[in-house]
Design a protein around this motif. Structure first.
Motif, mmCIF file in Angstrom:
data_model
loop_
_atom_site.group_PDB
_atom_site.id
_atom_site.type_symbol
_atom_site.label_atom_id
_atom_site.label_comp_id
_atom_site.label_asym_id
_atom_site.label_seq_id
_atom_site.Cartn_x
_atom_site.Cartn_y
_atom_site.Cartn_z
ATOM 1 N N GLU A 110 -35.844 -29.694 47.549
ATOM 2 C CA GLU A 110 -35.487 -28.889 46.376
ATOM 3 C C GLU A 110 -34.013 -28.510 46.398
ATOM 4 O OE1 GLU A 110 -38.208 -25.643 45.847
ATOM 5 O OE2 GLU A 110 -39.954 -26.934 46.151
ATOM 6 N N GLU A 111 -33.372 -28.632 47.577
ATOM 7 C CA GLU A 111 -31.961 -28.263 47.712
ATOM 8 C C GLU A 111 -31.011 -29.379 47.284
ATOM 9 O OE1 GLU A 111 -34.028 -27.917 50.713
ATOM 10 O OE2 GLU A 111 -34.591 -26.014 49.796
ATOM 11 N N MET A 112 -31.482 -30.614 47.396
ATOM 12 C CA MET A 112 -30.629 -31.756 47.104
ATOM 13 C C MET A 112 -31.029 -32.389 45.763
ATOM 14 S SD MET A 112 -28.490 -31.850 49.530
ATOM 15 C CE MET A 112 -27.752 -33.418 49.145
ATOM 16 N N PRO A 113 -30.031 -32.903 45.026
ATOM 17 C CA PRO A 113 -30.335 -33.462 43.706
ATOM 18 C C PRO A 113 -31.076 -34.799 43.779
ATOM 19 C CG PRO A 113 -27.993 -33.689 44.193
ATOM 20 C CD PRO A 113 -28.592 -32.908 45.319
ATOM 21 N N SER A 114 -31.957 -34.986 42.826
ATOM 22 C CA SER A 114 -32.612 -36.277 42.655
ATOM 23 C C SER A 114 -31.875 -37.023 41.544
ATOM 24 C CB SER A 114 -34.086 -36.091 42.287
ATOM 25 O OG SER A 114 -34.203 -35.433 41.049
ATOM 26 N N SER A 115 -32.178 -38.299 41.403
ATOM 27 C CA SER A 115 -31.565 -39.073 40.323
ATOM 28 C C SER A 115 -32.550 -40.127 39.848
ATOM 29 C CB SER A 115 -30.266 -39.739 40.793
ATOM 30 O OG SER A 115 -30.525 -40.617 41.873
ATOM 31 N N ARG A 116 -32.329 -40.583 38.644
ATOM 32 C CA ARG A 116 -33.103 -41.699 38.095
ATOM 33 C C ARG A 116 -32.171 -42.897 38.117
ATOM 34 N NH1 ARG A 116 -37.686 -42.309 34.556
ATOM 35 N NH2 ARG A 116 -37.550 -44.253 33.389
ATOM 36 N N ILE A 117 -32.576 -43.944 38.842
ATOM 37 C CA ILE A 117 -31.703 -45.089 39.077
ATOM 38 C C ILE A 117 -32.280 -46.340 38.431
ATOM 39 C CG2 ILE A 117 -30.648 -46.564 40.834
ATOM 40 C CD1 ILE A 117 -30.638 -44.138 42.692
ATOM 41 N N THR A 118 -31.431 -47.017 37.681
ATOM 42 C CA THR A 118 -31.765 -48.322 37.122
ATOM 43 C C THR A 118 -30.928 -49.354 37.857
ATOM 44 O OG1 THR A 118 -32.240 -47.376 34.949
ATOM 45 C CG2 THR A 118 -31.796 -49.741 35.035
ATOM 46 N N MET A 119 -31.612 -50.324 38.462
ATOM 47 C CA MET A 119 -30.951 -51.414 39.179
ATOM 48 C C MET A 119 -31.076 -52.671 38.329
ATOM 49 S SD MET A 119 -29.933 -50.028 42.049
ATOM 50 C CE MET A 119 -29.659 -51.364 43.198
ATOM 51 N N LEU A 120 -29.944 -53.211 37.910
ATOM 52 C CA LEU A 120 -29.909 -54.412 37.075
ATOM 53 C C LEU A 120 -29.376 -55.580 37.893
ATOM 54 C CD1 LEU A 120 -28.244 -52.662 34.030
ATOM 55 C CD2 LEU A 120 -30.633 -53.394 34.165
ATOM 56 N N PHE A 121 -30.027 -56.738 37.757
ATOM 57 C CA PHE A 121 -29.654 -57.942 38.485
ATOM 58 C C PHE A 121 -29.332 -59.011 37.447
ATOM 59 C CE2 PHE A 121 -32.389 -55.355 40.999
ATOM 60 C CZ PHE A 121 -31.978 -55.490 42.308
ATOM 61 N N GLU A 122 -28.041 -59.350 37.323
ATOM 62 C CA GLU A 122 -27.611 -60.324 36.325
ATOM 63 C C GLU A 122 -27.163 -61.599 37.020
ATOM 64 O OE1 GLU A 122 -24.496 -58.460 34.083
ATOM 65 O OE2 GLU A 122 -25.874 -57.049 33.117
ATOM 66 N N GLU A 123 -27.692 -62.739 36.568
ATOM 67 C CA GLU A 123 -27.315 -64.028 37.149
ATOM 68 C C GLU A 123 -26.019 -64.523 36.528
ATOM 69 O OE1 GLU A 123 -29.192 -68.315 38.323
ATOM 70 O OE2 GLU A 123 -30.483 -66.681 37.677
ATOM 71 N N HIS A 124 -25.113 -64.984 37.397
ATOM 72 C CA HIS A 124 -23.826 -65.547 36.964
ATOM 73 C C HIS A 124 -23.547 -66.795 37.778
ATOM 74 C CE1 HIS A 124 -22.337 -62.163 34.465
ATOM 75 N NE2 HIS A 124 -23.108 -61.445 35.251
ATOM 76 N N ASN A 125 -23.912 -67.964 37.263
ATOM 77 C CA ASN A 125 -23.618 -69.239 37.932
ATOM 78 C C ASN A 125 -24.054 -69.262 39.396
ATOM 79 O OD1 ASN A 125 -22.391 -70.259 35.573
ATOM 80 N ND2 ASN A 125 -20.497 -69.193 36.088
ATOM 81 N N GLY A 126 -25.280 -68.869 39.661
ATOM 82 C CA GLY A 126 -25.809 -68.892 41.022
ATOM 83 C C GLY A 126 -25.505 -67.652 41.837
#
Length: 169
Positions: A110-126
């Protein structure tokens, strides 16, 4: 190394980006499986001593990082517990989770902040461009984790990820 992490703050969100010279499916799996996470998660000098993961919407990842590097002074021997609760998974494109500091039993701090995380994985030429968007409840909560050195810790963690995925190619 494939690339350096770039970070920026957008309001109450910390955005981190980095390119990895590895296929998107491999980078995604490195986040989804305990056998992979144990090899790279945490900043340099820290090891994942506990790693229980249920990678599905509603599933939980509960883990402990322990400082094994005597040169890190007061941090040597310190344990840092964390907990992620997965909200959404769209393999291999993205996953969303709520990130908490926790204790060994998985009780959220309860003392430390939580977060909502979105992890995106984008392909770029391998290669894979990884984008992390961590949203905090307030600018103060974001400042708390930045002041703790979160950016440096994640940069070192992603360096370790890059080194690890190169061993799997």
């Amino acid at each position: 190394m494939s690339g350096q992490m770039v970070s920026r703050v957008e309001g109450q969100e910390l955005v981190l980006e980095r390119e990895f010279d590895a296929p998107r499916e491999l980078v995604f799996r490195a986040f989804a499986e305990a056998d992979h996470l144990r090899n790279w998660w945490g900043p340099r000098g820290w090891e994942l001593t506990v790693c229980n993961i249920d990678f599905r919407p509603g599933g939980v990842w509960h883990y402990c990082m322990k400082c094994e590097d005597e040169s890190q002074g007061d941090f040597y021997g310190y344990e840092s517990w964390g907990k992620a609760v997965y909200v959404e998974i769209a393999e291999p494109d993205q996953f969303v989770y709520t990130d908490y500091f926790s204790d060994a039993e998985g009780k959220e701090s309860e003392e430390m902040p939580s977060s909502r995380i979105t992890m995106l994985f984008e392909e770029h030429n391998g290669s894979t461009k990884l984008i992390s968007r961590a949203s905090y409840d307030s600018a103060e909560a974001l400042r708390t984790v930045l002041d703790m050195g979160m950016e440096q810790g994640i940069a070192e963690t992603w360096d370790r990820l890059d080194e690890y995925v190169q061993t799997l190619r």
